[in-house]
Design an enzyme around this catalytic site. Structure first.
Site, PDB file in Angstrom:
ATOM      1  N   THR A 111      70.430  27.549  73.931  1.00 13.21           N
ATOM      2  CA  THR A 111      70.128  28.805  74.317  1.00 13.21           C
ATOM      3  C   THR A 111      68.972  29.377  73.580  1.00 13.21           C
ATOM      4  O   THR A 111      68.195  30.245  74.118  1.00 13.21           O
ATOM      5  CB  THR A 111      71.419  29.667  74.354  1.00 13.21           C
ATOM      6  OG1 THR A 111      72.296  29.138  75.204  1.00 13.21           O
ATOM      7  CG2 THR A 111      71.093  30.941  74.577  1.00 13.21           C
ATOM      8  N   SER A 158      72.521  21.422  75.069  1.00 15.69           N
ATOM      9  CA  SER A 158      73.499  20.418  74.010  1.00 15.69           C
ATOM     10  C   SER A 158      74.356  19.731  74.753  1.00 15.69           C
ATOM     11  O   SER A 158      74.691  18.520  74.383  1.00 15.69           O
ATOM     12  CB  SER A 158      73.970  21.373  73.046  1.00 15.69           C
ATOM     13  OG  SER A 158      75.099  22.340  73.351  1.00 15.69           O
ATOM     14  N   THR A 200      74.835  25.823  71.308  1.00 17.61           N
ATOM     15  CA  THR A 200      76.274  26.022  70.777  1.00 17.61           C
ATOM     16  C   THR A 200      77.360  25.254  71.207  1.00 17.61           C
ATOM     17  O   THR A 200      78.419  24.871  70.615  1.00 17.61           O
ATOM     18  CB  THR A 200      76.459  27.482  70.856  1.00 17.61           C
ATOM     19  OG1 THR A 200      76.805  27.696  71.979  1.00 17.61           O
ATOM     20  CG2 THR A 200      75.626  28.501  70.051  1.00 17.61           C
ATOM     21  N   ASP A 201      77.037  24.530  72.619  1.00 15.79           N
ATOM     22  CA  ASP A 201      78.223  23.902  73.200  1.00 15.79           C
ATOM     23  C   ASP A 201      78.664  22.637  72.198  1.00 15.79           C
ATOM     24  O   ASP A 201      79.917  22.301  72.233  1.00 15.79           O
ATOM     25  CB  ASP A 201      77.777  23.315  74.436  1.00 15.79           C
ATOM     26  CG  ASP A 201      77.618  24.671  75.383  1.00 15.79           C
ATOM     27  OD1 ASP A 201      78.242  25.663  75.016  1.00 15.79           O
ATOM     28  OD2 ASP A 201      77.384  24.527  76.551  1.00 15.79           O
TER      29      ASP A 201
END
Length: 328
Positions: free
Chosen positions: A13, A56, A88-89
């Site tokens: 992101t 990610s 972030t995932d």
């Protein structure tokens, strides 16, 4: 003398912008991200390195090894610290991989964003600036790999993405952050006492995560065995329990020499060891040969098991590395 910091972009992101379709898509690399910090040169000497630009969930095992080799090479080239921008995932898995496999004497910091640069109140600039300051701090290398988010510093082993959209999404749920960034200064609260570093071997193993839930049985375990997995992470219930319908599958896996590591779907606390005596409780699982996975999440236990398997560790050594703090 200014610290020499490398910013390595992998996507996520933090590197996305909204296009004509109205959806956020990969668009920015390390160079463009650094350009959003006009005063950064007053603090450190920053270099940009574009590694990949992918969400990610698309990061692979091969990417992790390649990225690790790149970071080691940056250290050899004289960089004093590395910031990896990442989606972030799966950030907590990448961070823990680096913590387990890389101890090179310089800070390794991961960061990202929950709101892309096109969003109102984007967290891109704050997270990136904070991360660069943490990477330039003398103490950071002593605490291991960290995630920096929303001006908090969280060790890789403890970091959990706990919220799907909030900007303070990464937390150490049980112990809190180890430091913060305030007025462009890094302030430390505590030093983590648990850290293991092993290096890396042939990172081509397969480890499945099998969940437990009301009514679960052995079908997924037997499917994993049939597929020839190298290890299984068993995400148990509560303090380390499973429905008794899973026991046959667990025993089959152990009989075939497949290490089965127990975790819990509950995010904090320790596994029980000798509390309950019913079928599927922790005492029976241990007597069967199930390895207890510390307080790690299933996702991090999987990364650790992959690392240990890559180094050729046998069952006894794997059990020792997972349980050495449990029974000290």
């Amino acid at each position: 003398m200014k610290k020499k910091i490398a910013v390595v972009s992998t996507g996520g992101t933090i590197a996305m912008k909204v296009d004509k379709s109205g959806f956020a898509v990969p668009a920015l690399g390390a160079k463009e991200l650094i350009a959003t910090l006009p005063n950064i040169s007053e603090h450190v000497d920053v270099s940009d390195i574009a590694f990949k630009n992918v969400p990610s969930p698309q990061i692979t095992h091969e990417d992790l090894v390649e990225l690790r080799n790149l970071v080691i090479d940056l250290k050899d080239k004289g960089f004093d610290g590395v910031v990896i921008t990442h989606g972030t995932d799966t950030m907590e898995e990448t961070a823990y991989f680096f913590d387990l496999t890389t101890d090179i004497g310089i800070p390794i910091v991961l960061t990202g964003a929950q709101r892309n640069p096109s969003s109102i109140s984007s967290d891109v600039q704050l997270n990136l600036m904070d991360s660069i300051l943490v990477a330039a701090n003398d103490k950071t290398a002593e605490v291991g790999v960290v995630i920096v988010f929303s001006s908090e510093i969280v060790p890789a082993r403890e970091a959990t993405k706990f919220h799907r959209s909030r900007v303070d999404t990464f937390k150490s749920l049980e112990f809190g952050p180890i430091g913060t960034i305030s007025n462009n200064k890094v302030l430390w609260f505590r030093t983590p006492t648990i850290r293991d570093t092993y290096g890396i071997g042939d990172f081509d193993k397969t480890v499945d995560i099998i969940p437990s839930y009301l009514g679960s049985d052995s079908r997924m375990i037997e499917s994993s065995i049939k597929d020839g997995v190298d290890g299984i992470i068993l995400q148990g219930i509560g303090g380390g329990h499973v429905p008794k319908a899973m026991l046959d599958g667990i025993q089959k896996a152990i009989d075939k020499g497949i290490p089965v590591v127990l975790t819990s779907r509950v995010p904090t606390g320790r596994l029980f060891t000798d509390t309950y005596g019913y079928e599927g409780a922790e005492r029976q699982l241990r007597s069967m040969g199930v390895i207890f996975g510390e307080d790690l999440s299933a996702f991090k236990a999987r990364i650790k098991l992959l690392v240990l398997l890559s180094l050729g560790f046998d069952y006894d050594k794997i059990r020792s590395e997972f349980e050495k703090k449990l029974y000290q």
